[in-house]
Design an enzyme around this catalytic site. Structure first.
Site, PDB file in Angstrom:
ATOM      1  N   ASP A  61      27.492  50.538  43.818  1.00  0.00           N
ATOM      2  CA  ASP A  61      27.445  49.345  44.682  1.00  0.00           C
ATOM      3  C   ASP A  61      27.083  49.737  46.109  1.00  0.00           C
ATOM      4  O   ASP A  61      26.243  49.099  46.749  1.00  0.00           O
ATOM      5  CB  ASP A  61      28.820  48.658  44.759  1.00  0.00           C
ATOM      6  CG  ASP A  61      29.319  48.134  43.444  1.00  0.00           C
ATOM      7  OD1 ASP A  61      29.348  46.916  43.273  1.00  0.00           O
ATOM      8  OD2 ASP A  61      29.690  48.949  42.575  1.00  0.00           O
ATOM      9  N   THR A 141      29.747  44.308  37.655  1.00  0.00           N
ATOM     10  CA  THR A 141      30.360  45.649  37.765  1.00  0.00           C
ATOM     11  C   THR A 141      31.094  46.032  36.475  1.00  0.00           C
ATOM     12  O   THR A 141      31.096  47.187  36.074  1.00  0.00           O
ATOM     13  CB  THR A 141      31.351  45.683  38.947  1.00  0.00           C
ATOM     14  OG1 THR A 141      30.722  45.081  40.068  1.00  0.00           O
ATOM     15  CG2 THR A 141      31.748  47.087  39.300  1.00  0.00           C
TER      16      THR A 141
HETATM   17  N1  LIG Z   1      37.866  35.654  38.467  1.00  0.00           N
HETATM   18  C1  LIG Z   1      36.552  35.483  38.435  1.00  0.00           C
HETATM   19  N2  LIG Z   1      36.034  34.338  38.004  1.00  0.00           N
HETATM   20  C2  LIG Z   1      34.707  34.163  37.974  1.00  0.00           C
HETATM   21  N3  LIG Z   1      33.814  35.102  38.349  1.00  0.00           N
HETATM   22  C3  LIG Z   1      34.270  36.245  38.793  1.00  0.00           C
HETATM   23  C4  LIG Z   1      35.666  36.509  38.869  1.00  0.00           C
HETATM   24  N4  LIG Z   1      35.825  37.739  39.352  1.00  0.00           N
HETATM   25  C5  LIG Z   1      34.596  38.219  39.582  1.00  0.00           C
HETATM   26  N5  LIG Z   1      33.648  37.319  39.253  1.00  0.00           N
HETATM   27  C6  LIG Z   1      32.209  37.446  39.386  1.00  0.00           C
HETATM   28  O1  LIG Z   1      31.497  37.163  38.216  1.00  0.00           O
HETATM   29  C7  LIG Z   1      30.226  37.820  38.303  1.00  0.00           C
HETATM   30  C8  LIG Z   1      29.870  38.464  37.028  1.00  0.00           C
HETATM   31  O2  LIG Z   1      29.746  37.497  36.080  1.00  0.00           O
HETATM   32  P1  LIG Z   1      29.568  37.962  34.577  1.00  0.00           P
HETATM   33  O3  LIG Z   1      30.928  38.150  34.023  1.00  0.00           O
HETATM   34  O4  LIG Z   1      28.813  36.844  33.968  1.00  0.00           O
HETATM   35  O5  LIG Z   1      28.815  39.234  34.611  1.00  0.00           O
HETATM   36  C9  LIG Z   1      30.353  38.870  39.329  1.00  0.00           C
HETATM   37  O6  LIG Z   1      29.553  38.526  40.412  1.00  0.00           O
HETATM   38  C10 LIG Z   1      31.800  38.853  39.680  1.00  0.00           C
HETATM   39  O7  LIG Z   1      32.023  39.078  41.025  1.00  0.00           O
HETATM   40  P2  LIG Z   1      31.865  40.551  41.607  1.00  0.00           P
HETATM   41  O8  LIG Z   1      30.375  40.678  41.853  1.00  0.00           O
HETATM   42  O9  LIG Z   1      32.661  40.510  42.849  1.00  0.00           O
HETATM   43  O10 LIG Z   1      32.378  41.498  40.537  1.00  0.00           O
END
Ligand SMILES: Nc1ncnc2c1ncn2[C@@H]1O[C@H](COP(=O)(O)O)[C@@H](O)[C@H]1OP(=O)(O)O
Ligand SMILES: [Mg+2]
Length: 367
Positions: A61, A141
């Site tokens: 990142d 991530t």
């Molecule tokens: N509790 C949460 N609810 C929804 N989305 C979240 C949550 N925590 C992190 N994310 C975000 O969901 C995105 C990933 O989605 P997916 O699961 O579809 O890959 C990431 O951008 C992530 O943020 P971050 O970038 O801070 O990790």
């Protein structure tokens, strides 16, 4: 590359630069992933730390953010940046040294001496004025740590409007049909297939400029295979053929709600994929619908949707919230007043919105 396709476009230089930088950052992130992550989620101590919200942050990142913002700042010194990470996540000198080593290999413009400054360029408040680059350095991530899909997502807002979108997908093959396998990421009902995507060997980058179409090219080093091609959504409206893409993580998007929605529509194939790779898959016609329903109260970040929205819209698709409202990236770092994300090939949008509204109304009544 983007050069011949967008000759004469007013943002040609910006898009060419963004595709070049995101492609190098994607190769770097893939190498970091190969080195430190494996399918059992064992991650080297030096690479992972916990942010205050306990989400994993890796060297990837931070190195990707430093590389992309550092180089864009040199090219476009007047532009502002909104990006996810801050230099407070660089734990110590050792970690900073590791990031610098990666940058030395992948930067062509020598940003390696200013790691922390480059990362902190991304702290702008955003808004509706001027040129603002929006970056998620490693979107997905959790997928990155599972050695699966993740994405480097970069958009350019001009006066609040998303004009350019670039999605670097290091593990998503440029082949039109990514190899799918059965997956236990969620439980479907009988007759439903729950699938995920196998890592490809080349990876790909999607890019689009508003009004100029959407394109994809391979991240392979073989030049003859790296030619960009224009991409389009599929024209499907038949649910028996349709694929619905969603988060692998049920904590990010409710699998139970999306399951109810697709059952109303008659869709029987679910595809669990991390990150904005899902927007890419819809844009090249491999899925028809992407549904995202975080827990109520979760407020989306602009970097999680800006780039994907430009790519999918330019490929002929549609992105709205659950009520059918357009996503508005001009309110700052967040997307306020958005409940749920509904992205489709366009053709299915009205039917999908109707099913979404029905399920959400039931959810409120029962809830
Ligand atoms: N509790 C949460 N609810 C929804 N989305 C979240 C949550 N925590 C992190 N994310 C975000 O969901 C995105 C990933 O989605 P997916 O699961 O579809 O890959 C990431 O951008 C992530 O943020 P971050 O970038 O801070 O990790
Ligand atoms: Mg993200």
């Amino acid at each position: 590359m983007a050069r011949s396709l967008l000759a004469g476009h007013r943002l040609q230089h910006e898009l060419e630069s963004a595709v070049d930088i995101v492609s190098r950052a994607s190769r770097m992130a893939r190498e970091i992933q190969k080195r430190y992550c494996d399918a059992t989620q064992t991650v080297g101590d030096a690479t992972t730390l916990a942010k205050a919200d306990a989400s994993p942050v890796t060297i990837a990142d931070l190195a990707v953010q430093a590389l992309i913002l550092g180089e864009l700042h040199m090219l476009f010194p007047e532009d502002r940046f909104v990006a996810e990470e801050t230099s407070s996540s660089v734990q110590d000198e050792r970690m900073e040294g590791a990031i610098r080593t990666w940058l030395t290999q992948y930067s062509t413009r020598g940003v390696d001496e200013r790691v922390r400054d480059s990362i902190d360029l991304g702290s702008d408040a955003g808004g509706c004025r001027g040129r603002i680059w929006v970056l998620d350095p490693v979107d997905g991530t959790k997928g990155f740590l599972r050695n699966q899909q993740f994405c480097i997502a970069l958009a350019l807002l001009v006066d609040g409007l998303a004009e350019l979108g670039v999605l670097g997908c290091p593990n998503l093959s440029a082949a039109q049909e990514a190899e799918r396998i059965a997956s236990g990421y969620t439980e479907g009902i009988e007759g439903e297939k729950c699938l995920t995507i196998v890592n490809g060997t080349d990876g790909c980058v999607f890019f689009a400029a508003r009004g100029a179409g959407a394109y994809m090219q391979s991240l392979t080093d073989r030049r003859e295979q790296a030619l960009p091609q224009q991409i389009h959504v599929n024209a499907n409206t038949d649910p028996s053929w349709a694929v619905m893409a969603e988060s692998v993580e049920s904590g990010h998007s409710s699998h139970s709600l999306t399951g109810k929605m697709i059952r109303i529509l008659g869709i029987r194939q679910r595809l669990g994929v991390d990150s904005q790779c899902k927007y890419g898959l819809l844009s090249r016609g491999e899925a028809c619908v992407f549904l995202r329903f975080p827990r109520p109260g979760y407020v989306e970040n602009i970097w999680d949707h800006a780039a994907g929205t430009v790519v999918l819209t330019e490929a002929g698709g549609r992105v709205t919230d659950a009520l059918g409202g357009e996503l508005d990236f001009s309110h700052g770092r967040k997307l306020p007043n958005v409940r749920g994300i509904v992205a489709t090939n366009g053709h299915m949008h009205p039917a999908v919105l109707a099913a979404v509204k029905h399920v959400l109304a039931e959810d409120v009544t029962s809830g």
